[in-house]
Write an enzyme that holds these catalytic residues in place. Structure first.
Site, PDB file in Angstrom:
ATOM      1  N   SER A   1      -2.389 -30.734  31.954  1.00 31.03           N
ATOM      2  CA  SER A   1      -3.282 -29.897  32.768  1.00 31.03           C
ATOM      3  C   SER A   1      -4.527 -29.453  32.010  1.00 31.03           C
ATOM      4  O   SER A   1      -5.020 -28.342  32.204  1.00 31.03           O
ATOM      5  CB  SER A   1      -2.542 -28.659  33.296  1.00 31.03           C
ATOM      6  OG  SER A   1      -1.410 -29.057  34.018  1.00 31.03           O
ATOM      7  N   ARG A   2      -4.997 -30.283  31.123  1.00 30.06           N
ATOM      8  CA  ARG A   2      -6.236 -30.028  30.359  1.00 30.06           C
ATOM      9  C   ARG A   2      -6.127 -28.809  29.439  1.00 30.06           C
ATOM     10  O   ARG A   2      -7.142 -28.249  29.030  1.00 30.06           O
ATOM     11  CB  ARG A   2      -7.449 -29.847  31.295  1.00 30.06           C
ATOM     12  CG  ARG A   2      -7.679 -31.003  32.271  1.00 30.06           C
ATOM     13  CD  ARG A   2      -8.057 -32.282  31.540  1.00 30.06           C
ATOM     14  NE  ARG A   2      -8.509 -33.332  32.443  1.00 30.06           N
ATOM     15  CZ  ARG A   2      -7.774 -34.410  32.792  1.00 30.06           C
ATOM     16  NH1 ARG A   2      -6.555 -34.562  32.322  1.00 30.06           N
ATOM     17  NH2 ARG A   2      -8.265 -35.330  33.597  1.00 30.06           N
ATOM     18  N   GLN A   3      -4.906 -28.377  29.159  1.00 29.97           N
ATOM     19  CA  GLN A   3      -4.704 -27.230  28.249  1.00 29.97           C
ATOM     20  C   GLN A   3      -4.522 -27.780  26.833  1.00 29.97           C
ATOM     21  O   GLN A   3      -3.447 -27.680  26.236  1.00 29.97           O
ATOM     22  CB  GLN A   3      -3.496 -26.398  28.691  1.00 29.97           C
ATOM     23  CG  GLN A   3      -3.629 -25.849  30.108  1.00 29.97           C
ATOM     24  CD  GLN A   3      -4.871 -24.989  30.282  1.00 29.97           C
ATOM     25  OE1 GLN A   3      -5.069 -24.030  29.563  1.00 29.97           O
ATOM     26  NE2 GLN A   3      -5.727 -25.361  31.213  1.00 29.97           N
TER      27      GLN A   3
END
Ligand SMILES: Cc1cc2nc3c(=O)[nH]c(=O)nc-3n(C[C@H](O)[C@H](O)[C@H](O)COP(=O)(O)O)c2cc1C
Length: 235
Positions: free
Chosen positions: A206-208
């Site tokens: 999730s692009r974290q």
């Protein structure tokens, strides 16, 4: 703001979730050298066993001219010591001219299938001539002749002109199968990146993503524990 309707221009792309292992601070060495060489070794090993990292040493290098105009291109990282990463090139090329006017430089190694990248930020310094000479002698004959034939980054009227120049130098210095059969051109050399920051980027879900940056706090090499502090940055 760019003058277009963003909705029309949206590019439809396959979206991958980056599910790399990430970076655990507790496991991170206190010096960037141990961290980056571990990742570089892993990328080189992968290039031998998988076909998705064909050139693990491909290094994107950004320079800017005296007016601040940036230029980016890919080179091969053919120098790596605790003093920094480096590469070889034509000193009169666009990148060479940029660096003569403005030694600030940034570079990145990116391995998308491994969800990993390393970013270097710092100043470029010309590699010593004996280091350059030793590397030049290790290059294949064709590459050594090619260095003479190409006034890199200059306009070329026709491909045939380059072929003629290559032939000219090959005639001048025939292939005797020896490392010294082609002299080192004065205009060919290399640059060392003296790093102020070294970032390890690891893609997460999730692009974290994880971003751990070694920030220079004192003079010293990449292997010097006392010269760096580690800062986590937002993805
Ligand atoms: C995978 C790859 C590796 C390259 N390696 C080098 C290199 O080691 N040295 C170099 O001068 N150019 C290399 N090039 C060519 C550069 O990308 C670039 O075209 C050239 O250096 C001229 O750049 P400049 O006009 O910005 O100076 C490579 C290109 C690619 C795609």
């Amino acid at each position: 703001m760019a003058d277009f309707d963003g909705r029309e221009e949206l590019i439809q792309v396959a979206r991958w979730d980056y599910d790399g292992e990430g970076i655990d601070e507790a496991m991170l060495p206190g010096d960037p050298w141990t961290a980056i060489t571990g990742w570089i070794e892993a990328a080189r090993e992968r290039s031998l066993v998988a076909d998705d990292v064909p050139e693990p040493d491909a290094l994107s290098v950004a320079t800017a001219d005296a007016q601040g105009q940036p230029h980016v291109r890919t080179v091969l990282m053919r120098y790596l010591t605790p003093h920094g990463p480096g590469f070889y090139t034509n000193l009169n090329s666009l990148k060479g001219r940029d660096l003569a006017a403005n030694p600030r430089i940034a570079a990145a190694l990116t391995w998308p299938p491994m969800f990993r990248a390393i970013r270097f930020t710092g100043s470029a310094e010309e590699l010593a001539r004996d280091v350059v000479a030793e590397y030049f002698r290790s290059r294949p004959y064709g590459s050594r002749i090619g260095a003479w034939a190409s006034a890199q980054s200059e306009p070329l009227e026709r491909r045939a002109v380059l072929d003629e120049r290559t032939e000219h130098y090959a005639h001048r210095w025939p292939d005797r199968g020896e490392p010294g059969d082609v002299p080192l051109p004065d205009f060919w050399g290399g640059y060392l990146i003296r790093c102020d920051e070294v970032e390890l980027w690891a893609g997460r879900h999730s692009r974290q993503h994880d971003r751990l940056v070694y920030v220079r706090t004192a003079p010293g090499t990449l292997a010097d524990h006392d010269a760096w502090r580690i800062e986590r940055r937002q993805p």
